[in-house]
Design a protein around this motif. Structure first.
Motif, PDB file in Angstrom:
ATOM      1  N   ILE A  10      38.137 -65.416  10.293  1.00 40.12           N
ATOM      2  CA  ILE A  10      37.641 -66.734  10.682  1.00 40.12           C
ATOM      3  C   ILE A  10      38.077 -67.773   9.650  1.00 40.12           C
ATOM      4  N   SER A  14      40.635 -70.968  10.135  1.00 40.08           N
ATOM      5  CA  SER A  14      40.277 -72.325   9.723  1.00 40.08           C
ATOM      6  C   SER A  14      41.388 -72.929   8.857  1.00 40.08           C
ATOM      7  N   ASP A 114      43.913 -78.302  18.673  1.00 38.37           N
ATOM      8  CA  ASP A 114      43.268 -77.168  19.337  1.00 38.37           C
ATOM      9  C   ASP A 114      44.292 -76.355  20.132  1.00 38.37           C
ATOM     10  N   ARG A 126      40.820 -67.683  25.705  1.00 35.99           N
ATOM     11  CA  ARG A 126      40.271 -68.920  25.125  1.00 35.99           C
ATOM     12  C   ARG A 126      38.793 -69.069  25.459  1.00 35.99           C
ATOM     13  N   MET A 129      36.858 -66.556  23.483  1.00 39.75           N
ATOM     14  CA  MET A 129      36.729 -66.983  22.092  1.00 39.75           C
ATOM     15  C   MET A 129      35.659 -68.061  21.965  1.00 39.75           C
ATOM     16  N   ARG A 130      35.690 -69.030  22.856  1.00 42.64           N
ATOM     17  CA  ARG A 130      34.696 -70.108  22.825  1.00 42.64           C
ATOM     18  C   ARG A 130      33.290 -69.526  22.984  1.00 42.64           C
ATOM     19  N   LEU A 132      32.229 -66.493  22.303  1.00 42.71           N
ATOM     20  CA  LEU A 132      31.846 -65.716  21.123  1.00 42.71           C
ATOM     21  C   LEU A 132      31.540 -66.613  19.923  1.00 42.71           C
ATOM     22  N   LEU A 133      32.314 -67.666  19.741  1.00 43.95           N
ATOM     23  CA  LEU A 133      32.039 -68.575  18.632  1.00 43.95           C
ATOM     24  C   LEU A 133      30.704 -69.285  18.817  1.00 43.95           C
ATOM     25  N   LYS A 135      28.193 -68.080  20.353  1.00 46.27           N
ATOM     26  CA  LYS A 135      27.180 -67.050  20.077  1.00 46.27           C
ATOM     27  C   LYS A 135      26.986 -66.851  18.574  1.00 46.27           C
ATOM     28  N   ILE A 136      28.090 -66.868  17.808  1.00 44.70           N
ATOM     29  CA  ILE A 136      27.992 -66.709  16.352  1.00 44.70           C
ATOM     30  C   ILE A 136      27.317 -67.914  15.717  1.00 44.70           C
ATOM     31  N   ILE A 137      27.740 -69.102  16.115  1.00 45.84           N
ATOM     32  CA  ILE A 137      27.293 -70.330  15.458  1.00 45.84           C
ATOM     33  C   ILE A 137      25.867 -70.713  15.845  1.00 45.84           C
TER      34      ILE A 137
END
Length: 138
Positions: A10, A14, A114, A126, A129-130, A132-133, A135-137
């Protein structure tokens, strides 16, 4: 520690994103950190009053970090700090006319960054990924 560690990957993603963004932002004499603050003010929350604490909480950044970014944006004539009519202890962060002149360009640049970062992914990847991100954040 291996590079396939999720936290490291990650962070690398970034860094890759900043490497895509920074050359394009150099034309505007902006760092990526300055750009994301302006984008927040001009694209995400253009009609909402924004205090420094709002930026700190949204980006999970410390007060001194945000203060430094805002000081530099103010020196460049891209933001103003105005008295907050709701709370005399805080100021509202407002983009200047100079900054507002770049709204469309900043929106397009952000979209371009992006797309370049996720160019290798399929539409389905995509969205995954969105998801999952998020969910993480959150």
């Amino acid at each position: 520690m291996e590079r396939n560690n999720i936290a490291i990957m990650i962070k690398i993603a970034s860094i890759m994103f900043e490497k895509i963004a920074n050359p394009a932002l150099a034309e505007y004499d902006l760092t990526f950190s300055q750009f994301k603050i302006l984008k927040y003010l001009m694209v995400y929350k253009p009609d909402e009053p924004t205090r420094q604490i709002d930026l700190e909480e949204f980006f999970l950044m410390s007060n001194p970090t945000v203060t430094g970014i805002l000081n530099n944006l103010e020196k460049k004539g891209l933001i103003e700090r105005r008295p907050n009519p709701e709370d005399k202890r805080s100021k509202l962060i407002v983009p200047t006319e100079k900054a507002l002149g770049f709204t469309r360009e900043f929106y397009d640049l952000s979209d371009k960054f992006d797309k370049e970062l996720i160019a290798k992914l399929t539409d389905e990847e995509r969205e995954e990924m969105r998801r999952l991100l998020v969910k993480i954040i959150y």
